[in-house]
Scaffold this motif. Structure first.
Motif, PDB file in Angstrom:
ATOM      1  N   GLY A  69       1.082  -1.308  -0.118  1.00 34.81           N
ATOM      2  CA  GLY A  69      -0.051  -0.064  -0.011  1.00 34.81           C
ATOM      3  C   GLY A  69       1.050   1.142   0.043  1.00 34.81           C
ATOM      4  N   GLY A  70       0.190   2.610  -0.057  1.00 36.21           N
ATOM      5  CA  GLY A  70       1.062   3.598  -0.249  1.00 36.21           C
ATOM      6  C   GLY A  70       1.060   4.318   1.407  1.00 36.21           C
ATOM      7  N   ILE A  71       1.417   5.818   1.357  1.00 36.41           N
ATOM      8  CA  ILE A  71       1.943   6.101   2.541  1.00 36.41           C
ATOM      9  C   ILE A  71       0.870   6.064   3.374  1.00 36.41           C
ATOM     10  N   HIS A  72      -0.460   6.432   3.051  1.00 39.59           N
ATOM     11  CA  HIS A  72      -1.570   6.432   4.084  1.00 39.59           C
ATOM     12  C   HIS A  72      -1.870   4.778   4.344  1.00 39.59           C
ATOM     13  N   ALA A  73      -1.991   4.096   3.690  1.00 38.17           N
ATOM     14  CA  ALA A  73      -2.318   2.578   4.222  1.00 38.17           C
ATOM     15  C   ALA A  73      -1.046   2.213   5.366  1.00 38.17           C
ATOM     16  N   ASN A  74       0.180   2.397   5.129  1.00 35.57           N
ATOM     17  CA  ASN A  74       1.331   1.890   5.762  1.00 35.57           C
ATOM     18  C   ASN A  74       1.145   2.771   6.935  1.00 35.57           C
ATOM     19  N   ASN A  75       0.717   4.099   7.211  1.00 37.82           N
ATOM     20  CA  ASN A  75       0.677   4.634   8.531  1.00 37.82           C
ATOM     21  C   ASN A  75      -0.784   4.218   9.387  1.00 37.82           C
ATOM     22  N   VAL A  76      -1.640   3.983   8.652  1.00 42.24           N
ATOM     23  CA  VAL A  76      -2.845   3.408   9.297  1.00 42.24           C
ATOM     24  C   VAL A  76      -2.947   1.987   9.735  1.00 42.24           C
ATOM     25  N   TYR A  77      -2.251   1.122   9.082  1.00 39.68           N
ATOM     26  CA  TYR A  77      -2.067  -0.329   9.332  1.00 39.68           C
ATOM     27  C   TYR A  77      -0.968  -1.007   9.425  1.00 39.68           C
ATOM     28  N   PRO A  78      -0.069  -0.333  10.356  1.00 40.81           N
ATOM     29  CA  PRO A  78       1.602  -0.884  10.591  1.00 40.81           C
ATOM     30  C   PRO A  78       1.523  -2.222  10.908  1.00 40.81           C
ATOM     31  N   ALA A  79       0.554  -2.625  11.790  1.00 40.85           N
ATOM     32  CA  ALA A  79       0.866  -3.917  12.379  1.00 40.85           C
ATOM     33  C   ALA A  79       0.420  -4.947  11.400  1.00 40.85           C
ATOM     34  N   GLU A  80      -0.557  -4.869  10.496  1.00 36.81           N
ATOM     35  CA  GLU A  80      -0.860  -5.639   9.441  1.00 36.81           C
ATOM     36  C   GLU A  80       0.161  -5.835   8.320  1.00 36.81           C
ATOM     37  N   PHE A  81       0.964  -4.608   8.366  1.00 39.05           N
ATOM     38  CA  PHE A  81       1.925  -4.650   7.213  1.00 39.05           C
ATOM     39  C   PHE A  81       3.322  -5.559   7.907  1.00 39.05           C
ATOM     40  N   ILE A  82       3.636  -5.296   9.036  1.00 34.07           N
ATOM     41  CA  ILE A  82       4.636  -6.236   9.396  1.00 34.07           C
ATOM     42  C   ILE A  82       4.397  -7.405   9.699  1.00 34.07           C
ATOM     43  N   TYR A  83       3.280  -7.819  10.261  1.00 34.14           N
ATOM     44  CA  TYR A  83       2.740  -9.184  10.765  1.00 34.14           C
ATOM     45  C   TYR A  83       2.564  -9.986   9.374  1.00 34.14           C
ATOM     46  N   GLN A  84       1.756  -9.725   8.479  1.00 32.36           N
ATOM     47  CA  GLN A  84       1.417 -10.236   7.360  1.00 32.36           C
ATOM     48  C   GLN A  84       2.725 -10.630   6.560  1.00 32.36           C
ATOM     49  N   ASN A  85       3.400  -9.739   6.218  1.00 32.61           N
ATOM     50  CA  ASN A  85       4.500  -9.805   5.462  1.00 32.61           C
ATOM     51  C   ASN A  85       5.687 -10.762   5.845  1.00 32.61           C
ATOM     52  N   LEU A  86       5.900 -10.453   7.356  1.00 30.99           N
ATOM     53  CA  LEU A  86       6.729 -11.685   7.996  1.00 30.99           C
ATOM     54  C   LEU A  86       6.212 -13.046   7.723  1.00 30.99           C
ATOM     55  N   MET A  87       5.065 -12.934   8.092  1.00 34.72           N
ATOM     56  CA  MET A  87       4.513 -14.689   8.026  1.00 34.72           C
ATOM     57  C   MET A  87       4.518 -15.047   6.768  1.00 34.72           C
ATOM     58  N   ILE A  88       4.101 -14.323   5.616  1.00 32.60           N
ATOM     59  CA  ILE A  88       3.955 -14.986   4.268  1.00 32.60           C
ATOM     60  C   ILE A  88       5.339 -15.538   4.045  1.00 32.60           C
ATOM     61  N   GLN A  89       6.294 -14.567   4.313  1.00 28.94           N
ATOM     62  CA  GLN A  89       7.904 -14.799   3.684  1.00 28.94           C
ATOM     63  C   GLN A  89       8.356 -15.851   4.503  1.00 28.94           C
ATOM     64  N   ALA A  90       8.302 -15.985   5.742  1.00 25.79           N
ATOM     65  CA  ALA A  90       8.842 -16.951   6.498  1.00 25.79           C
ATOM     66  C   ALA A  90       8.096 -18.537   6.292  1.00 25.79           C
ATOM     67  N   ASN A  91       7.079 -18.495   6.186  1.00 24.97           N
ATOM     68  CA  ASN A  91       6.346 -19.854   5.777  1.00 24.97           C
ATOM     69  C   ASN A  91       6.541 -20.223   4.374  1.00 24.97           C
TER      70      ASN A  91
END
Length: 325
Positions: free
Chosen positions: A71-93
């Motif tokens: 997502g862009g700047i707005h999405a990254n500012n509003v949903y930081p937990a989803e951005f770090i958690y989901q990306n970490l999990m997808i990559q690690a899995n």
């Protein structure tokens, strides 16, 4: 590229996204006949057990890891937990399942936001972890850095061939045109298109218009990804430091946001005034990739910005309903 490579079983994770769909198009055009894809209903990449079972069943030869929450700047500012958690999990899995099921070749797709906010321009691969990240997308950037280090760690400990490419800002067919959660090019294409239809006299752009950005058409990104994946190991190792680390992918050219807006106005036929709102965040002042390493490996971008924007705009107009959701 050998005939044997075209018959390998290739899993493209994230095939419904802009980058993943472009990689599928590229592989198909090159004659690959064993491309494996799964949508979210068929495979939840956040579920480790599901991902492990999928890899155990499929006998996969290569993986393109293009799945991500973006997502862009707005999405990254509003949903930081989803951005770090989901990306970490997808990559690690995916990376762990690939290793556990003896997949030797994997290509991880990162982002130019891995580099420090004030990194020397153009940004070289060696700039990674040398300074403070841009705060507005730090959670996403940290997840992508972790993906690079996962690949490096499996290479070092298990002699895997897991490669990483770091694209600059991408755009093109299949982009996200959500009014709040999109990146700058789809956001502006949509805004200028709608302003033209309404007959507006002015369009206001977030920020000062002064930051400089580099943009790469997603079909160029797909071509670069397949190119890097299929480099023989000695050639790849010779051009990466440390061994099997990441490679920048971009055009090596940038423009100001104001210049981008002017080009988009031209492409969409908007004839009114352009205004800027400096109360909105600019992000990093400049983000230009040093692409000399990729050039030394025999690849460079071929789609110019205006031509690429016309292609992206045509796709948006043709897919208006799905692009707006």
């Amino acid at each position: 590229m050998t005939e044997e490579a075209r018959h390998q079983r290739v899993f493209v994770a994230g095939h419904r996204g802009m980058v993943g769909s472009a990689i599928v198009r590229r592989l198909t055009s090159l004659g690959y006949d064993n491309i494996i894809v799964r949508d979210r209903q068929a495979l939840n990449l956040l579920d480790q057990a599901e991902v492990n079972a999928f890899f155990a069943e499929q006998a996969i030869d290569q993986v393109y890891l293009a799945a991500a929450k973006v997502g862009g700047i707005h999405a990254n500012n509003v949903y930081p937990a989803e951005f770090i958690y989901q990306n970490l999990m997808i990559q690690a899995n995916i990376i762990q399942a690939a290793h556990a099921n003896d997949v030797q070749k994997l290509l991880f797709l990162g982002s130019s936001c891995i580099y420090p906010k004030l990194a020397e321009q153009p940004m070289r691969e060696e700039a990674l972890l040398t300074g403070t990240l841009e705060p507005t997308n730090e959670p996403y950037a940290l997840a992508k850095i972790a993906g690079i280090k996962l690949c490096e760690s499996y290479n070092r400990q298990y002699q895997r061939d897991y490669r990483s490419v770091m694209p600059t800002n991408l755009y093109g067919p299949g982009d996200n045109y959500h009014p709040e959660n999109s990146h700058v090019i789809p956001a502006l294409l949509r805004r200028f298109h709608e302003a033209t239809l309404r007959g507006d006299q002015e369009v206001i752009i977030w920020g000062s218009g002064k930051p400089m950005r580099e943009f790469l058409h997603v079909d160029d990104m797909a071509a670069a990804s397949v190119h890097v994946m299929n480099l023989d190991t000695p050639t790849y190792q010779e051009h990466t430091q440390p061994m099997l680390s990441h490679i920048n992918v971009g055009t090596g050219e940038d423009c100001t946001i104001a210049e981008l807006a002017q080009t988009i106005a031209k492409v969409t036929g908007f004839e009114g005034w352009l205004g800027f709102d400096p109360s909105k965040p600019d992000g990093a002042p400049r983000k230009l990739m040093d692409v000399s390493r990729l050039a030394s490996l025999g690849w460079s971008a071929s789609i110019g910005l205006e031509d690429g924007l016309r292609d992206a705009y045509s796709w948006f107009v043709e897919h208006m309903n799905e692009a707006r959701s």
